[in-house]
Design an enzyme around this catalytic site. Structure first.
Site, short mmCIF file in Angstrom:
data_model
loop_
_atom_site.label_atom_id
_atom_site.label_comp_id
_atom_site.label_asym_id
_atom_site.label_seq_id
_atom_site.Cartn_x
_atom_site.Cartn_y
_atom_site.Cartn_z
N TYR A 53 46.34 44.46 56.04
CA TYR A 53 47.39 44.27 54.86
C TYR A 53 48.73 44.35 55.39
O TYR A 53 49.18 44.94 56.21
CB TYR A 53 47.08 45.55 54.22
CG TYR A 53 45.73 45.37 53.11
CD1 TYR A 53 44.96 44.25 53.17
CD2 TYR A 53 45.32 46.58 52.56
CE1 TYR A 53 43.68 44.12 52.57
CE2 TYR A 53 43.94 46.43 51.75
CZ TYR A 53 43.31 45.40 51.98
OH TYR A 53 41.97 45.04 51.17
N PRO A 215 38.63 44.29 40.40
CA PRO A 215 38.08 44.91 39.15
C PRO A 215 38.59 43.97 37.93
O PRO A 215 37.97 43.86 36.77
CB PRO A 215 38.38 46.15 39.04
CG PRO A 215 39.47 46.47 39.85
CD PRO A 215 39.40 45.21 41.13
N LEU A 216 39.76 43.37 38.04
CA LEU A 216 40.32 42.63 36.89
C LEU A 216 40.56 41.27 37.15
O LEU A 216 41.24 40.47 36.48
CB LEU A 216 41.89 43.29 36.68
CG LEU A 216 41.88 44.80 36.31
CD1 LEU A 216 43.35 45.16 35.97
CD2 LEU A 216 41.13 45.04 35.16
N GLY A 219 43.86 39.74 37.65
CA GLY A 219 44.73 39.74 36.61
C GLY A 219 44.23 39.19 35.20
O GLY A 219 45.00 39.26 34.21
N LEU A 220 43.15 38.31 35.25
CA LEU A 220 42.77 37.55 34.28
C LEU A 220 42.23 38.46 33.16
O LEU A 220 42.25 38.20 31.95
CB LEU A 220 41.70 36.61 34.60
CG LEU A 220 41.94 35.21 34.63
CD1 LEU A 220 42.91 35.10 35.94
CD2 LEU A 220 40.72 34.33 34.94
N LEU A 221 41.70 39.75 33.54
CA LEU A 221 41.24 40.50 32.71
C LEU A 221 42.13 41.93 32.38
O LEU A 221 42.07 42.76 31.65
CB LEU A 221 39.87 41.31 33.06
CG LEU A 221 38.70 40.37 33.60
CD1 LEU A 221 37.51 40.97 34.33
CD2 LEU A 221 38.11 39.98 32.23
N GLY A 222 43.58 41.58 32.77
CA GLY A 222 44.42 42.46 32.28
C GLY A 222 45.36 42.39 31.01
O GLY A 222 46.09 43.39 31.02
N GLY A 223 44.95 41.50 30.36
CA GLY A 223 45.54 41.33 29.09
C GLY A 223 46.71 40.51 29.02
O GLY A 223 47.37 40.08 27.87
#
Length: 325
Positions: A53, A215-216, A219-223
């Site tokens: 990273y 988990p998102l 960002g697609l599931l972040g709103g």
């Protein structure tokens, strides 16, 4: 904060894990340290990183965490620290062994590098960042077992392993009298439910705790995916949004009915999955981190879970029942 055992190990970790992939790339060091401090204050004791990273500066994220530890006040002692090995480190001294992989040479050399950057003499969890089927399990387990015997590594985990890789790894470890893997880090979310076919059942059967990355779904599931005022997106990002537009619109509508933000519901859904030990929070800012904590307080009843299944249908259960009589 809620805590649970990591797989079949006796070590207890927080139900939310702080991911650090953005540290040094999208999150500058000062903000990264604020997030780390807020995580400890919130009761999160589980921090995940990787030797690679840091973007083009491989190892930078571990260095940022190491400098945070050096601030003292029990930061290192209160942290269950996880890092990984597999990828290239852009180190010219690696020579012909610079390629990604899990050779004993690489495991030894890169573990020493991680410990040096992190400013510690051990990590609680050392993870293979990817499967390397070109190296024998005799070689891999021998190298990792030695690291455990030297006290440099507490527990061992994997990431991005197929279910059959998990089974083989555990069988080979058992033959050597080792505990083997206590965790698998895998991509899993409402838009990516394929792991329900094989990986989740394997983890449950083998006593392996599931740590969830993405988990998102980036960002697609972040709103914000459907917001026109969000900054420029790549062609690929726009294509993904259009592909899932109907689902995302239905998801946003459901979240509005519940009275919660999309990212909170997406995280809460993962916490309701029996195989999941901890989702990994990939926060870029302190504000994002603080909002993520809300997921621990949200209870999704059977009706809401069923509606989420309708919007984001999974593969139909575990294999082979999902596709065979």
């Amino acid at each position: 904060m809620q805590y649970t055992r990591l797989g079949r190990s006796g070590m207890r970790v927080s139900r939310l894990c702080l991911g650090t992939m953005n540290f040094g790339v999208d999150t500058e060091e000062r903000e990264a340290h604020r997030i780390l401090d807020a995580a400890l204050d919130a009761g999160i004791n589980f921090i995940d990183t990787a030797n690679g990273y840091g973007g083009i500066n491989s190892g930078l994220t571990e260095e940022i965490i190491g400098r945070w530890f050096r601030q003292g006040n029990g930061r290192r002692e209160r942290t269950v620290l996880a890092t990984k090995v597999y990828g290239r480190m852009n180190d010219p001294l690696d020579g012909p062994n610079a390629e990604a992989g899990l050779s004993a040479y690489k495991i030894r050399r890169h573990l020493e590098g991680s410990l040096r950057r992190l400013g510690t003499d051990h990590v609680e969890l050392y993870q293979m960042h990817h499967i390397d089927r070109s190296v024998s399990w005799d070689e891999i387990w021998s190298a990792l077992q030695l690291a455990q015997q030297q006290g440099k590594v507490g527990y061992l985990g994997s990431s991005n392993f197929a279910a059959w890789d998990l089974a083989v790894a555990q069988g080979e470890a058992k033959a050597r009298g080792m505990v083997g893997l206590v965790s698998e880090q895998h991509k899993y979310n409402l838009l990516c439910r394929l792991p329900e076919l094989e990986v989740l059942p394997a983890c449950e059967a083998l006593g392996i705790g599931l740590m969830v990355w993405a988990p998102l779904e980036a960002g697609l599931l972040g709103g914000n995916a459907l917001r026109p005022d969000v900054g420029l997106r790549s062609v690929q990002q726009r294509e993904r949004i259009e592909r899932h537009r109907d689902q995302l619109m239905a998801f946003t509508k459901l979240c509005a009915e519940i009275g919660e933000k999309e990212d909170v519901i997406a995280m809460a859904w993962l916490l309701h999955q029996p195989a999941v030990t901890t989702p990994i929070l990939g926060c870029r800012t302190l504000e994002q981190f603080e909002r993520s904590l809300r997921a621990l307080e949200v209870n999704l009843d059977a009706g809401i879970m069923a509606r989420l299944d309708e919007i984001f249908p999974g593969p139909g259960g575990a294999a082979p029942k999902a596709y065979a009589w």
